[in-house]
Every structure is written in structure tokens, then in C-alpha cells.
Design a protein around this motif. Structure first.
Motif, PDB file in Angstrom:
ATOM      1  N   THR A 143       0.877  -1.174   0.000  1.00  0.00           N
ATOM      2  CA  THR A 143       0.000   0.000   0.000  1.00  0.00           C
ATOM      3  C   THR A 143       0.910   1.218   0.000  1.00  0.00           C
ATOM      4  O   THR A 143       1.931   1.200   0.688  1.00  0.00           O
ATOM      5  N   GLY A 144       0.570   2.250  -0.753  1.00  0.00           N
ATOM      6  CA  GLY A 144       1.421   3.439  -0.811  1.00  0.00           C
ATOM      7  C   GLY A 144       1.931   3.823   0.564  1.00  0.00           C
ATOM      8  O   GLY A 144       1.182   3.820   1.536  1.00  0.00           O
ATOM      9  N   VAL A 145       3.231   4.115   0.649  1.00  0.00           N
ATOM     10  CA  VAL A 145       3.862   4.382   1.938  1.00  0.00           C
ATOM     11  C   VAL A 145       4.889   5.502   1.769  1.00  0.00           C
ATOM     12  O   VAL A 145       5.439   5.710   0.692  1.00  0.00           O
ATOM     13  N   ASN A 146       5.117   6.230   2.863  1.00  0.00           N
ATOM     14  CA  ASN A 146       6.095   7.322   2.843  1.00  0.00           C
ATOM     15  C   ASN A 146       7.484   6.801   3.185  1.00  0.00           C
ATOM     16  O   ASN A 146       7.653   6.049   4.154  1.00  0.00           O
ATOM     17  N   LEU A 147       8.479   7.213   2.417  1.00  0.00           N
ATOM     18  CA  LEU A 147       9.878   6.970   2.740  1.00  0.00           C
ATOM     19  C   LEU A 147      10.317   8.166   3.554  1.00  0.00           C
ATOM     20  O   LEU A 147      10.197   9.311   3.110  1.00  0.00           O
ATOM     21  N   ARG A 148      10.800   7.921   4.777  1.00  0.00           N
ATOM     22  CA  ARG A 148      11.112   9.019   5.706  1.00  0.00           C
ATOM     23  C   ARG A 148      12.591   9.022   6.078  1.00  0.00           C
ATOM     24  O   ARG A 148      13.283   8.023   5.932  1.00  0.00           O
ATOM     25  N   GLY A 149      13.017  10.132   6.630  1.00  0.00           N
ATOM     26  CA  GLY A 149      14.402  10.297   7.059  1.00  0.00           C
ATOM     27  C   GLY A 149      14.740   9.562   8.341  1.00  0.00           C
ATOM     28  O   GLY A 149      15.911   9.403   8.681  1.00  0.00           O
ATOM     29  N   GLY A 150      13.751   9.083   9.062  1.00  0.00           N
ATOM     30  CA  GLY A 150      13.962   8.356  10.309  1.00  0.00           C
ATOM     31  C   GLY A 150      12.737   7.527  10.632  1.00  0.00           C
ATOM     32  O   GLY A 150      11.691   7.666   9.987  1.00  0.00           O
ATOM     33  N   PRO A 151      12.841   6.665  11.654  1.00  0.00           N
ATOM     34  CA  PRO A 151      11.756   5.740  11.987  1.00  0.00           C
ATOM     35  C   PRO A 151      10.654   6.342  12.850  1.00  0.00           C
ATOM     36  O   PRO A 151      10.414   5.910  13.970  1.00  0.00           O
ATOM     37  N   SER A 152       9.986   7.354  12.320  1.00  0.00           N
ATOM     38  CA  SER A 152       8.902   8.005  13.050  1.00  0.00           C
ATOM     39  C   SER A 152       8.103   8.864  12.076  1.00  0.00           C
ATOM     40  O   SER A 152       8.665   9.385  11.108  1.00  0.00           O
ATOM     41  N   VAL A 153       6.813   9.019  12.348  1.00  0.00           N
ATOM     42  CA  VAL A 153       6.004   9.915  11.518  1.00  0.00           C
ATOM     43  C   VAL A 153       6.424  11.368  11.719  1.00  0.00           C
ATOM     44  O   VAL A 153       6.016  12.238  10.958  1.00  0.00           O
ATOM     45  N   ASN A 154       7.238  11.640  12.733  1.00  0.00           N
ATOM     46  CA  ASN A 154       7.728  12.991  12.970  1.00  0.00           C
ATOM     47  C   ASN A 154       8.902  13.349  12.062  1.00  0.00           C
ATOM     48  O   ASN A 154       9.304  14.503  12.005  1.00  0.00           O
ATOM     49  N   ASN A 155       9.490  12.349  11.384  1.00  0.00           N
ATOM     50  CA  ASN A 155      10.600  12.600  10.473  1.00  0.00           C
ATOM     51  C   ASN A 155      10.067  13.042   9.112  1.00  0.00           C
ATOM     52  O   ASN A 155       8.974  12.675   8.701  1.00  0.00           O
ATOM     53  N   ALA A 156      10.888  13.809   8.412  1.00  0.00           N
ATOM     54  CA  ALA A 156      10.503  14.356   7.106  1.00  0.00           C
ATOM     55  C   ALA A 156      10.271  13.247   6.083  1.00  0.00           C
ATOM     56  O   ALA A 156      10.971  12.233   6.079  1.00  0.00           O
ATOM     57  N   VAL A 157       9.276  13.467   5.214  1.00  0.00           N
ATOM     58  CA  VAL A 157       8.998  12.548   4.108  1.00  0.00           C
ATOM     59  C   VAL A 157       9.997  12.847   2.995  1.00  0.00           C
ATOM     60  O   VAL A 157      10.100  13.984   2.525  1.00  0.00           O
ATOM     61  N   ILE A 158      10.741  11.809   2.588  1.00  0.00           N
ATOM     62  CA  ILE A 158      11.701  11.938   1.488  1.00  0.00           C
ATOM     63  C   ILE A 158      10.971  11.773   0.162  1.00  0.00           C
ATOM     64  O   ILE A 158      11.178  12.534  -0.774  1.00  0.00           O
ATOM     65  N   SER A 159      10.111  10.745   0.104  1.00  0.00           N
ATOM     66  CA  SER A 159       9.299  10.508  -1.092  1.00  0.00           C
ATOM     67  C   SER A 159       8.146   9.582  -0.737  1.00  0.00           C
ATOM     68  O   SER A 159       8.130   8.982   0.336  1.00  0.00           O
ATOM     69  N   VAL A 160       7.185   9.484  -1.643  1.00  0.00           N
ATOM     70  CA  VAL A 160       6.053   8.576  -1.481  1.00  0.00           C
ATOM     71  C   VAL A 160       6.294   7.397  -2.406  1.00  0.00           C
ATOM     72  O   VAL A 160       6.570   7.582  -3.602  1.00  0.00           O
ATOM     73  N   LEU A 161       6.223   6.180  -1.861  1.00  0.00           N
ATOM     74  CA  LEU A 161       6.477   4.973  -2.645  1.00  0.00           C
ATOM     75  C   LEU A 161       5.154   4.370  -3.094  1.00  0.00           C
ATOM     76  O   LEU A 161       4.250   4.181  -2.291  1.00  0.00           O
ATOM     77  N   ASP A 162       5.056   4.076  -4.366  1.00  0.00           N
ATOM     78  CA  ASP A 162       3.843   3.519  -4.947  1.00  0.00           C
ATOM     79  C   ASP A 162       3.744   2.018  -4.688  1.00  0.00           C
ATOM     80  O   ASP A 162       4.746   1.347  -4.414  1.00  0.00           O
ATOM     81  N   VAL A 163       2.532   1.489  -4.817  1.00  0.00           N
ATOM     82  CA  VAL A 163       2.281   0.061  -4.692  1.00  0.00           C
ATOM     83  C   VAL A 163       3.167  -0.693  -5.680  1.00  0.00           C
ATOM     84  O   VAL A 163       3.385  -0.236  -6.806  1.00  0.00           O
ATOM     85  N   ASN A 164       3.684  -1.831  -5.237  1.00  0.00           N
ATOM     86  CA  ASN A 164       4.548  -2.737  -6.006  1.00  0.00           C
ATOM     87  C   ASN A 164       5.965  -2.227  -6.221  1.00  0.00           C
ATOM     88  O   ASN A 164       6.730  -2.850  -6.947  1.00  0.00           O
ATOM     89  N   THR A 165       6.339  -1.096  -5.593  1.00  0.00           N
ATOM     90  CA  THR A 165       7.735  -0.669  -5.643  1.00  0.00           C
ATOM     91  C   THR A 165       8.564  -1.717  -4.918  1.00  0.00           C
ATOM     92  O   THR A 165       8.218  -2.140  -3.812  1.00  0.00           O
ATOM     93  N   THR A 166       9.655  -2.158  -5.533  1.00  0.00           N
ATOM     94  CA  THR A 166      10.520  -3.140  -4.877  1.00  0.00           C
ATOM     95  C   THR A 166      11.465  -2.418  -3.924  1.00  0.00           C
ATOM     96  O   THR A 166      11.922  -1.307  -4.204  1.00  0.00           O
TER      97      THR A 166
END
Length: 145
Positions: free
Chosen positions: A72-95
């Protein structure tokens, strides 16, 4: 219906058996779907600088990587928390390649195609899988964000 089931315990047990068999069949189908959805770029657990023996447990100086995909679409973040900045959004089926985990918390340090690394949550707040991996996440080394 309730009276019928009380008066016919054999039917009640047959219904329970059919339901259990259905759950088992669904579990098998889900397992097969998960294993076929994750790209087969080789073994699901890669041990670098380690023993090539099947089932070998990596030592702390070895690197373990797991092949994964975004369910399911997920955010790639700078650290392991929703408080960290979003680097990019990963689409479904991204390896993805899972490199580490944040203790018992379901955050994974991953590498995306192109080599960029960041953190993703493997499950949502309801416990639904956001990322599916081939292999045991417990084999990944722990790393703080």
C-alpha cells in the motif's frame, strides 16, 4: 436454526470443520500470493560475508537483506517516526531491499531502486501490512534512527 444446531451436534461440528478448512486454505493462498508478489531476484535472505550454508544464522558482523515490495502506498522518511521528514512517497509494487529494523517497532530501513535509503513503516495503525517482505524481519539487524 439455533435449535436445529443444538439438536444436531454433528452438523455443528461439520460447520466448524468446514470453516477451519476454509481459513487454512485462505492462509495457504495468502502465503502463495505473498511469495509470488515479491520479486525473485535471488534468495529472499542474503547473507554477505557470511556462511553460504542454507539456514545459517548470521553473526553480528554479517549483513542481512530482505527482498520486499510496497503493498500500500507508503512514505519513505528520514527516520523511523512519523515525525521525520517525508523523502518521497512509494507507490504500490515498488521493490525495496530491507536493511535493518528499529527494534520491535515495525519501522524498516530500506533501499529503493536507484540506491536511496530511508525508513518506512511496515504496518499501519490498524496492523495492516504496508510492506511485504520475503523472509523473517527478525533476522534484520536492529538500528536506531
Amino acid at each position: 436454526m439455533e435449535t436445529f444446531l443444538r439438536n444436531n451436534p454433528g452438523v455443528r461440528w461439520a460447520i466448524i470443520l468446514v470453516l477451519l478448512l476454509g481459513l487454512m486454505a485462505e492462509a495457504i493462498l495468502i502465503t502463495n500470493r505473498l511469495s509470488s508478489d515479491v520479486p525473485d531476484d535471488g534468495p529472499s535472505v542474503i547473507v554477505v560475508d557470511g556462511d553460504d550454508e542454507e539456514g545459517a544464522i548470521p553473526t553480528p558482523d554479517e549483513t542481512v537483506e530482505l527482498a520486499c515490495r510496497v503493498a500500500t502506498g507508503v512514505n519513505l522518511r528520514g527516520g523511523p517516526s512519523v515525525n521525520n521528514a517525508v523523502i518521497s512517497v512509494l507507490d504500490v509494487n515498488t521493490t525495496l531491499t530491507a536493511l535493518a529494523r528499529n527494534g520491535d517497532v515495525p519501522w524498516l530501513l530500506v533501499r529503493v531502486p536507484g540506491g536511496q535509503e530511508g525508513w518506512v513503516s511496515s504496518v499501519d495503525v490498524d496492523g495492516n501490512a504496508l510492506v511485504e517482505c520475503a523472509g523473517d524481519l527478525g533476522t534484520l539487524p536492529e538500528r536506531a534512527g
